[in-house]
Design a protein around this motif. Structure first.
Motif, PDB file in Angstrom:
ATOM      1  N   ALA A 140       0.823  -1.210   0.000  1.00 25.85           N
ATOM      2  CA  ALA A 140       0.000   0.000   0.000  1.00 25.85           C
ATOM      3  C   ALA A 140       0.857   1.259   0.000  1.00 25.85           C
ATOM      4  N   GLY A 141       0.589   2.148  -0.947  1.00 25.19           N
ATOM      5  CA  GLY A 141       1.288   3.419  -1.015  1.00 25.19           C
ATOM      6  C   GLY A 141       2.695   3.341  -1.558  1.00 25.19           C
ATOM      7  N   GLN A 142       3.110   2.178  -2.072  1.00 27.44           N
ATOM      8  CA  GLN A 142       4.480   1.998  -2.535  1.00 27.44           C
ATOM      9  C   GLN A 142       4.545   1.924  -4.057  1.00 27.44           C
ATOM     10  N   SER A 143       5.647   2.438  -4.615  1.00 26.67           N
ATOM     11  CA  SER A 143       5.882   2.354  -6.057  1.00 26.67           C
ATOM     12  C   SER A 143       6.759   1.166  -6.420  1.00 26.67           C
ATOM     13  N   PHE A 144       7.304   0.494  -5.416  1.00 31.57           N
ATOM     14  CA  PHE A 144       8.194  -0.640  -5.662  1.00 31.57           C
ATOM     15  C   PHE A 144       8.239  -1.516  -4.424  1.00 31.57           C
ATOM     16  N   THR A 145       8.895  -2.679  -4.559  1.00 28.42           N
ATOM     17  CA  THR A 145       8.988  -3.608  -3.443  1.00 28.42           C
ATOM     18  C   THR A 145      10.293  -4.389  -3.513  1.00 28.42           C
ATOM     19  N   THR A 146      10.512  -5.248  -2.533  1.00 32.26           N
ATOM     20  CA  THR A 146      11.664  -6.152  -2.512  1.00 32.26           C
ATOM     21  C   THR A 146      11.174  -7.572  -2.777  1.00 32.26           C
ATOM     22  N   ILE A 147      12.008  -8.353  -3.469  1.00 33.03           N
ATOM     23  CA  ILE A 147      11.673  -9.736  -3.790  1.00 33.03           C
ATOM     24  C   ILE A 147      12.916 -10.600  -3.579  1.00 33.03           C
ATOM     25  N   THR A 148      12.713 -11.799  -3.039  1.00 36.60           N
ATOM     26  CA  THR A 148      13.787 -12.778  -2.893  1.00 36.60           C
ATOM     27  C   THR A 148      13.504 -13.981  -3.772  1.00 36.60           C
ATOM     28  N   LEU A 149      14.537 -14.474  -4.462  1.00 40.89           N
ATOM     29  CA  LEU A 149      14.444 -15.661  -5.296  1.00 40.89           C
ATOM     30  C   LEU A 149      15.420 -16.714  -4.772  1.00 40.89           C
ATOM     31  N   LEU A 150      14.964 -17.963  -4.693  1.00 35.28           N
ATOM     32  CA  LEU A 150      15.796 -19.086  -4.268  1.00 35.28           C
ATOM     33  C   LEU A 150      15.870 -20.116  -5.386  1.00 35.28           C
ATOM     34  N   SER A 151      17.064 -20.610  -5.642  1.00 32.54           N
ATOM     35  CA  SER A 151      17.279 -21.592  -6.696  1.00 32.54           C
ATOM     36  C   SER A 151      16.708 -22.957  -6.298  1.00 32.54           C
ATOM     37  N   LYS A 152      15.885 -23.525  -7.156  1.00 37.20           N
ATOM     38  CA  LYS A 152      15.361 -24.865  -6.912  1.00 37.20           C
ATOM     39  C   LYS A 152      16.465 -25.913  -7.015  1.00 37.20           C
ATOM     40  N   ALA A 153      17.492 -25.604  -7.789  1.00 44.89           N
ATOM     41  CA  ALA A 153      18.585 -26.557  -7.955  1.00 44.89           C
ATOM     42  C   ALA A 153      19.422 -26.690  -6.689  1.00 44.89           C
ATOM     43  N   ARG A 154      19.307 -25.696  -5.813  1.00 44.29           N
ATOM     44  CA  ARG A 154      20.188 -25.675  -4.649  1.00 44.29           C
ATOM     45  C   ARG A 154      19.493 -25.955  -3.330  1.00 44.29           C
ATOM     46  N   PHE A 155      18.264 -25.517  -3.190  1.00 40.98           N
ATOM     47  CA  PHE A 155      17.588 -25.615  -1.902  1.00 40.98           C
ATOM     48  C   PHE A 155      16.474 -26.639  -1.939  1.00 40.98           C
ATOM     49  N   GLN A 156      16.176 -27.170  -0.753  1.00 44.83           N
ATOM     50  CA  GLN A 156      15.159 -28.192  -0.655  1.00 44.83           C
ATOM     51  C   GLN A 156      13.799 -27.649  -1.067  1.00 44.83           C
ATOM     52  N   SER A 157      12.949 -28.547  -1.498  1.00 44.12           N
ATOM     53  CA  SER A 157      11.592 -28.178  -1.891  1.00 44.12           C
ATOM     54  C   SER A 157      10.602 -28.865  -0.947  1.00 44.12           C
ATOM     55  N   PRO A 158       9.763 -28.078  -0.254  1.00 45.23           N
ATOM     56  CA  PRO A 158       9.687 -26.623  -0.287  1.00 45.23           C
ATOM     57  C   PRO A 158      10.736 -25.968   0.605  1.00 45.23           C
ATOM     58  N   PRO A 159      10.967 -24.655   0.412  1.00 40.93           N
ATOM     59  CA  PRO A 159      11.921 -23.960   1.295  1.00 40.93           C
ATOM     60  C   PRO A 159      11.341 -23.766   2.690  1.00 40.93           C
ATOM     61  N   GLY A 160      12.133 -23.141   3.557  1.00 43.94           N
ATOM     62  CA  GLY A 160      11.675 -22.838   4.903  1.00 43.94           C
ATOM     63  C   GLY A 160      10.747 -21.637   4.916  1.00 43.94           C
ATOM     64  N   PRO A 161      10.388 -21.143   6.087  1.00 44.65           N
ATOM     65  CA  PRO A 161       9.421 -20.044   6.205  1.00 44.65           C
ATOM     66  C   PRO A 161       9.938 -18.749   5.597  1.00 44.65           C
ATOM     67  N   VAL A 162       8.991 -17.911   5.158  1.00 47.95           N
ATOM     68  CA  VAL A 162       9.309 -16.595   4.607  1.00 47.95           C
ATOM     69  C   VAL A 162       8.343 -15.592   5.227  1.00 47.95           C
ATOM     70  N   TRP A 163       8.866 -14.421   5.585  1.00 50.76           N
ATOM     71  CA  TRP A 163       8.037 -13.437   6.275  1.00 50.76           C
ATOM     72  C   TRP A 163       8.653 -12.048   6.145  1.00 50.76           C
ATOM     73  N   ARG A 164       7.870 -11.050   6.477  1.00 49.43           N
ATOM     74  CA  ARG A 164       8.335  -9.663   6.490  1.00 49.43           C
ATOM     75  C   ARG A 164       8.255  -9.123   7.914  1.00 49.43           C
ATOM     76  N   VAL A 165       9.242  -8.294   8.246  1.00 45.59           N
ATOM     77  CA  VAL A 165       9.312  -7.689   9.577  1.00 45.59           C
ATOM     78  C   VAL A 165       9.254  -6.176   9.432  1.00 45.59           C
ATOM     79  N   LYS A 166       8.291  -5.586  10.084  1.00 49.65           N
ATOM     80  CA  LYS A 166       8.178  -4.129  10.097  1.00 49.65           C
ATOM     81  C   LYS A 166       9.173  -3.544  11.090  1.00 49.65           C
TER      82      LYS A 166
END
Length: 344
Positions: A140-166
């Motif tokens: 909300a109110g933002q013109s852009f954001t942050t994104i994280t990408l994880l390689s499927k070739a390297r990390f287990q499927s599914p990955p661990g938890p993902v969250w945002r901290v204010k």
């Protein structure tokens, strides 16, 4: 109020099997992967810290032995310059061509147009988990954001938890966090399993502009506490260090600055303003810092250029070269330290 905050954090930590510092305001979300059958991005399940089963043993041992290092690229992709989608495609193409292959990608300043391009990239669809996949909606109110990408070739499927901290921010920014569970030893225990270690990854775009009083100390302190509560991890992104006091914030919070650790004092490591077009002097805007990890290498990824067709009033059409971003990227290689950090 403090008691309620601590209790909420304890409940979240238990429910998500995720250690968090007291008082953390965390919003958990889902990883996303592309479903080829239904031609859409969909939510992936979330893994918890476990040991690898006997069936996984050979694959995990091979990863632990043959590829012990992890390779991260962080890049502020500049939301405001022309052709954000084409510029992002160029950055992704360059990043995915690097050797050794990149395992983790942190992006900052991803605009809606660039986000939609990211979701359509064939290589991303085939080989990567995304922290977010709703490119039509930004915070909300933002013109852009942050994104994280994880390689499927390297990390287990599914990955661990993902969250945002204010954390305190004049621009409503946050820390994008995730945990991945990686082999910590090549030799299985007597149960025929390989132990996994928790590795915390934090993607940040700290507040911009030299506004006083500064909120950077609180932001860096929050991130450092998140890393220490996991025992080992890395924070990377656009730190926006524009005040003199910012130069020591990483060290003052018990984090190891990868550039400072490995590069001589003669190399300032500037990642912004090196083209001379900015009204401010060059600076090392982008950083990688770690806890409980051994940094092996860090290097600057200079942006290339693409042609931008222009049509100025009163002038003939012409070609203009546009940089992929006003920031350089950073690539950092690291592996687990011999011991995790004991949380304070």
């Amino acid at each position: 109020m403090a008691f309620i905050s601590r209790f909420r954090t304890q409940i979240l930590s238990w429910w998500q099997d995720t250690p968090l510092p007291a008082g953390t305001t965390a919003t958990f979300q889902s990883w996303h992967e592309f479903d080829e059958v239904n031609n859409r991005w969909c939510a992936a399940e979330t893994a918890r810290e476990t040991t690898a089963s006997a069936d996984d043993r050979d694959r995990q041992e091979e990863k632990a032995t043959d590829s012990p290092s992890y390779h991260l690229v962080t890049w502020n992709v500049d939301y405001s310059s022309p052709l954000p989608g084409q510029r992002l495609s160029a950055i992704l193409s360059h990043t995915l061509s690097l050797s050794p292959a990149v395992d983790i990608i942190f992006l900052q300043e991803l605009s809606r147009e660039a986000f939609l391009v990211l979701l359509d990239e064939p290589d991303v669809r085939r080989g990567w988990f995304l922290s977010d996949a709703n490119g039509g909606v930004l915070p909300a109110g933002q013109s852009f954001t942050t994104i994280t990408l994880l390689s499927k070739a390297r990390f287990q499927s599914p990955p661990g938890p993902v969250w945002r901290v204010k954390y305190p921010s004049r621009f409503q920014r946050d820390a994008l966090c995730c945990d991945v569970f990686v082999p910590s030893a090549a030799v299985p225990d007597r149960r025929g399993a390989v132990a996994r270690a928790r590795l915390r990854l934090v993607n940040v775009h700290l507040d911009s502009l030299p506004i006083q009083p500064s909120l950077w100390p609180q932001q860096v302190s929050t991130v450092a506490a998140l890393l220490r509560s996991a025992g080992r991890g890395v924070v990377a992104g656009d730190f926006n260090p524009v005040l003199p006091a910012d130069d020591t914030l990483v060290r003052d919070n018990g984090l190891a600055d990868a550039w400072v650790e490995l590069r001589s004092g003669d190399d300032p490591g500037f990642t912004w303003g090196v083209d001379g077009k900015e009204p401010f002097p060059p600076t090392r805007m982008d950083k990688v810092a770690v806890v409980g990890l051994r940094v092996q290498d860090v290097e600057i990824l200079s942006p290339g250029h693409i042609q931008c067709r222009t049509d100025r009033v009163g002038e003939l059409d012409g070609d203009e070269m546009v940089a992929w971003s006003d920031h350089s990227g950073l690539k950092c290689s690291f592996k687990l330290g011999s011991e995790a950090v004991v949380p304070l």
